[in-house]
Design a protein around this motif. Structure first.
Motif, PDB file in Angstrom:
ATOM      1  N   LEU A 173       0.823  -1.216   0.000  1.00 19.01           N
ATOM      2  CA  LEU A 173       0.000   0.000   0.000  1.00 19.01           C
ATOM      3  C   LEU A 173       0.852   1.258   0.000  1.00 19.01           C
ATOM      4  O   LEU A 173       0.492   2.264  -0.627  1.00 19.01           O
ATOM      5  N   THR A 174       1.983   1.214   0.692  1.00 16.61           N
ATOM      6  CA  THR A 174       2.885   2.372   0.696  1.00 16.61           C
ATOM      7  C   THR A 174       3.397   2.644  -0.714  1.00 16.61           C
ATOM      8  O   THR A 174       3.443   3.799  -1.168  1.00 16.61           O
ATOM      9  N   ALA A 175       3.762   1.576  -1.427  1.00 16.86           N
ATOM     10  CA  ALA A 175       4.248   1.737  -2.797  1.00 16.86           C
ATOM     11  C   ALA A 175       3.130   2.203  -3.728  1.00 16.86           C
ATOM     12  O   ALA A 175       3.329   3.098  -4.568  1.00 16.86           O
ATOM     13  N   VAL A 176       1.941   1.605  -3.585  1.00 13.72           N
ATOM     14  CA  VAL A 176       0.810   1.992  -4.436  1.00 13.72           C
ATOM     15  C   VAL A 176       0.441   3.453  -4.224  1.00 13.72           C
ATOM     16  O   VAL A 176       0.152   4.181  -5.184  1.00 13.72           O
ATOM     17  N   ALA A 177       0.481   3.909  -2.972  1.00 17.86           N
ATOM     18  CA  ALA A 177       0.146   5.303  -2.680  1.00 17.86           C
ATOM     19  C   ALA A 177       1.105   6.250  -3.388  1.00 17.86           C
ATOM     20  O   ALA A 177       0.689   7.274  -3.955  1.00 17.86           O
ATOM     21  N   LYS A 178       2.383   5.907  -3.385  1.00 17.87           N
ATOM     22  CA  LYS A 178       3.367   6.769  -4.059  1.00 17.87           C
ATOM     23  C   LYS A 178       3.207   6.723  -5.566  1.00 17.87           C
ATOM     24  O   LYS A 178       3.425   7.717  -6.262  1.00 17.87           O
ATOM     25  N   LEU A 179       2.798   5.568  -6.091  1.00 13.44           N
ATOM     26  CA  LEU A 179       2.548   5.471  -7.528  1.00 13.44           C
ATOM     27  C   LEU A 179       1.328   6.294  -7.924  1.00 13.44           C
ATOM     28  O   LEU A 179       1.336   6.995  -8.950  1.00 13.44           O
ATOM     29  N   VAL A 180       0.285   6.220  -7.126  1.00 18.34           N
ATOM     30  CA  VAL A 180      -0.930   6.982  -7.404  1.00 18.34           C
ATOM     31  C   VAL A 180      -0.658   8.482  -7.343  1.00 18.34           C
ATOM     32  O   VAL A 180      -1.138   9.254  -8.182  1.00 18.34           O
ATOM     33  N   ALA A 181       0.122   8.888  -6.370  1.00 15.82           N
ATOM     34  CA  ALA A 181       0.400  10.320  -6.185  1.00 15.82           C
ATOM     35  C   ALA A 181       1.512  10.815  -7.085  1.00 15.82           C
ATOM     36  O   ALA A 181       1.722  12.031  -7.194  1.00 15.82           O
ATOM     37  N   ASP A 182       2.229   9.885  -7.717  1.00 15.50           N
ATOM     38  CA  ASP A 182       3.382  10.240  -8.543  1.00 15.50           C
ATOM     39  C   ASP A 182       4.413  11.025  -7.714  1.00 15.50           C
ATOM     40  O   ASP A 182       5.066  11.939  -8.213  1.00 15.50           O
ATOM     41  N   GLY A 183       4.508  10.664  -6.437  1.00 17.75           N
ATOM     42  CA  GLY A 183       5.517  11.254  -5.566  1.00 17.75           C
ATOM     43  C   GLY A 183       5.186  12.634  -5.042  1.00 17.75           C
ATOM     44  O   GLY A 183       6.008  13.250  -4.357  1.00 17.75           O
ATOM     45  N   GLU A 184       3.998  13.144  -5.323  1.00 18.29           N
ATOM     46  CA  GLU A 184       3.640  14.501  -4.890  1.00 18.29           C
ATOM     47  C   GLU A 184       2.312  14.494  -4.124  1.00 18.29           C
ATOM     48  O   GLU A 184       1.452  13.649  -4.346  1.00 18.29           O
ATOM     49  N   ALA A 185       2.176  15.490  -3.236  1.00 16.02           N
ATOM     50  CA  ALA A 185       0.921  15.660  -2.513  1.00 16.02           C
ATOM     51  C   ALA A 185      -0.164  16.139  -3.477  1.00 16.02           C
ATOM     52  O   ALA A 185       0.104  16.902  -4.401  1.00 16.02           O
ATOM     53  N   VAL A 186      -1.384  15.678  -3.249  1.00 19.13           N
ATOM     54  CA  VAL A 186      -2.504  16.038  -4.115  1.00 19.13           C
ATOM     55  C   VAL A 186      -3.457  16.937  -3.332  1.00 19.13           C
ATOM     56  O   VAL A 186      -4.076  16.488  -2.356  1.00 19.13           O
TER      57      VAL A 186
END
Length: 329
Positions: free
Chosen positions: A142-155
């Motif tokens: 989930l930590t990796a998926v979250a970073k992939l979804v966000a593309d490394g940036e806060a939304v």
């Protein structure tokens, strides 16, 4: 017919027996002591604005800890609850940013955490994997998926519904509260009622205390466990909503220690890590103890690292007390 009764020895339950029956009493006393100490040694701790801030800062962790309590009561543990909540904030924020209605974004975010709970519960009940291993793996994914979804940036999100829980109101003209506080209170009341007033709650305690005995008594252990993980998943989704109310940005790096903080709150609240004993009121006290401790020590000028040392020592002490109490119980 003569009814035989045990003789009345005149003895009253001791402190250990009292704590076994009311595990939230100890944490409540500890919270009162902490408040009293910090109010003596600081000039601002009892300020209404500071007390309101302490509660607001504890909201997300307190809600994560509520779901964590249900899981720990069954003898399990969830290391992925905070990462699930973070992923939910990103799903909500991304959907809203893409033009989806706030209600739909909120619903899908909560559905995602519920689905994660269902997957974990299925692996625990059907594949017989230990909850620690399942949620440890889920944490990494989930930590990796979250970073992939966000593309490394806060939304960022400006959707009114997604940030609604951060809306402030004032009681008695000066005490600041938020809708997030109200939601947390309602959640705690709802789970307290479910655990203490329904058959489902009795089954949760029975499964955590002795799963084989619960099975022999006719309780559907796997169904109960699965329901606990799904309900906890919904609660984690609501914690994500609270997080967006606190800060209207979905950050993939937020709440990195949220899982450990939630476990800390549960343990300090008197819930046994071995399952079968504890209360949601104790968990609420535990979350407030952590928030009060950090706020008070910060106002006293204590370094954050020493605050972590103090919190860790409290957790170890709480587990020792629980172990000794159970051994002698």
């Amino acid at each position: 017919m003569t009814t035989l009764r045990a003789p009345d020895t005149g003895e009253r339950p001791g402190a250990r027996e009292f704590l076994l029956r009311a595990p939230a009493v100890g944490p409540a006393l500890a919270l009162l002591v902490a408040i009293a100490v910090f109010s003596v040694f600081t000039d601002t701790f009892l300020n209404p604005d500071n007390l309101s801030l302490v509660v607001q800062q504890s909201l997300v962790i307190a809600t994560l800890a509520l779901g964590q309590t249900l899981i720990i009561l069954t003898g399990g543990i969830d290391l992925a609850n905070a990462s699930a909540a973070v992923l939910a904030t990103l799903i909500m924020a991304k959907l809203a940013l893409g033009g989806a209605p706030g209600f739909l974004a909120l619903l899908l975010g909560i559905a995602a955490t519920a689905a994660i709970g269902a997957v974990v519960g299925t692996l625990v009940t059907q594949v017989r994997l230990p909850p620690f291993i399942v949620t440890l793996g889920m944490l990494t994914m989930l930590t990796a998926v979250a970073k992939l979804v966000a593309d490394g940036e806060a939304v960022p999100t400006g959707d009114a519904l997604l940030t609604w829980l951060g809306t402030r109101r004032y009681l008695f003209g000066g005490i600041e509260i938020t809708y997030g506080m109200t939601l947390a209170l309602l959640l705690y009341l709802g789970v307290w009622y479910a655990l203490t007033r329904t058959a489902w709650g009795k089954h949760v305690y029975a499964v955590g205390n002795a799963p084989e005995s619960a099975r022999l008594a006719g309780i559907k252990v796997n169904r109960t466990l699965l329901s606990v993980y799904v309900v906890a998943g919904v609660i984690f989704g609501l914690a994500a909503w609270q997080a967006l109310g606190r800060v209207p940005n979905a950050d993939p790096n937020a709440y990195q220690l949220g899982n450990l903080d939630s476990i800390t709150a549960v343990v300090l609240g008197g819930t046994s890590l071995f399952g079968g004993r504890g209360s949601v009121l104790g968990t609420l006290m535990g979350a407030l103890i952590v928030a009060v401790l950090r706020s008070g020590l910060t106002q006293l000028g204590v370094d954050a690292l020493y605050q972590d040392v103090a919190t860790g020592a409290l957790v170890i002490a709480a587990v020792v007390v629980d172990r000794v109490t159970r051994r002698n119980g």
